[in-house]
Design a protein around this motif. Sequence first.
Motif, PDB file in Angstrom:
ATOM      1  N   UNK A  95      33.481  59.132  30.356  1.00  0.00           N
ATOM      2  CA  UNK A  95      34.767  59.782  30.622  1.00  0.00           C
ATOM      3  C   UNK A  95      35.736  59.426  29.496  1.00  0.00           C
ATOM      4  N   UNK A  96      36.822  60.166  29.435  1.00  0.00           N
ATOM      5  CA  UNK A  96      37.897  59.834  28.513  1.00  0.00           C
ATOM      6  C   UNK A  96      39.179  59.688  29.321  1.00  0.00           C
ATOM      7  N   UNK A  97      40.068  58.860  28.807  1.00  0.00           N
ATOM      8  CA  UNK A  97      41.352  58.655  29.475  1.00  0.00           C
ATOM      9  C   UNK A  97      42.463  58.729  28.436  1.00  0.00           C
ATOM     10  N   UNK A 101      35.816  51.275  26.044  1.00  0.00           N
ATOM     11  CA  UNK A 101      35.637  50.337  27.145  1.00  0.00           C
ATOM     12  C   UNK A 101      34.271  50.559  27.767  1.00  0.00           C
ATOM     13  N   UNK A 102      33.652  49.478  28.205  1.00  0.00           N
ATOM     14  CA  UNK A 102      32.408  49.569  28.952  1.00  0.00           C
ATOM     15  C   UNK A 102      32.580  48.813  30.248  1.00  0.00           C
ATOM     16  N   UNK A 103      32.332  49.506  31.353  1.00  0.00           N
ATOM     17  CA  UNK A 103      32.393  48.899  32.677  1.00  0.00           C
ATOM     18  C   UNK A 103      30.972  48.822  33.215  1.00  0.00           C
ATOM     19  N   UNK A 104      30.668  47.751  33.942  1.00  0.00           N
ATOM     20  CA  UNK A 104      29.352  47.642  34.550  1.00  0.00           C
ATOM     21  C   UNK A 104      29.268  48.556  35.771  1.00  0.00           C
ATOM     22  N   UNK A 105      28.133  48.547  36.446  1.00  0.00           N
ATOM     23  CA  UNK A 105      27.930  49.463  37.582  1.00  0.00           C
ATOM     24  C   UNK A 105      28.900  49.210  38.729  1.00  0.00           C
ATOM     25  N   UNK A 135      26.611  53.225  38.138  1.00  0.00           N
ATOM     26  CA  UNK A 135      26.062  53.287  36.785  1.00  0.00           C
ATOM     27  C   UNK A 135      27.102  52.692  35.836  1.00  0.00           C
ATOM     28  N   UNK A 136      26.664  52.143  34.710  1.00  0.00           N
ATOM     29  CA  UNK A 136      27.665  51.723  33.725  1.00  0.00           C
ATOM     30  C   UNK A 136      28.561  52.907  33.350  1.00  0.00           C
ATOM     31  N   UNK A 137      29.795  52.611  33.003  1.00  0.00           N
ATOM     32  CA  UNK A 137      30.769  53.651  32.669  1.00  0.00           C
ATOM     33  C   UNK A 137      31.354  53.379  31.289  1.00  0.00           C
ATOM     34  N   UNK A 138      31.146  54.333  30.388  1.00  0.00           N
ATOM     35  CA  UNK A 138      31.762  54.277  29.065  1.00  0.00           C
ATOM     36  C   UNK A 138      33.064  55.073  29.131  1.00  0.00           C
ATOM     37  N   UNK A 139      34.151  54.478  28.640  1.00  0.00           N
ATOM     38  CA  UNK A 139      35.458  55.137  28.634  1.00  0.00           C
ATOM     39  C   UNK A 139      36.002  55.151  27.213  1.00  0.00           C
TER      40      UNK A 139
END
Length: 158
Positions: A80-82, A131-135, A45-49
């Motif tokens: 998620x948060x980092x 940040x947005x990461x694809x699946x 799934x896309x991931x929002x950080x």
Amino acid sequence: MRKILIALLLFLSPLSFAQEKVSLADISLKTLDNQTVSLSQYQGKPLYIKMWASWCPICLAGLAEIDDLSAEKNLDFNVITIASPGQKNEQNSPKFINWYKGLDYKNITVLLDEKGEMIKRANVLGYPFNLLLDKDLNLIKAQPGHLNSDQIKQFVKE
């Protein structure tokens, strides 16, 4: 003056990484319980950080929104948060963990980037940083500044 305005507009605009795919799947992070994890567990799934720091008042003001967003059911992306203990003026891991556990957020996933690998590979310029990461966990979008829940959903859609 024109060069300054152009530079400012570029900085405030979403950053594009279209030229080169930056995969973040192999980055090792730590949980607040000192367990090693990889972003690869979020593949599919896309991931929002949200990148943030304990000393950043704008970041802290946005944690309640991230907590609420993280609790939402049926999101078509993960959240998620980092934080990066020992990096960019952040306190060390034991102090950060102790400080964070004193807060009352129940839904936020906080991972620790102790080596600053996310900062380097995603070119995190300051805090807060989105940040947005694809699946497949390739970095597809990055943007500095605070985003509220509705803006985050729009950030993921675009």
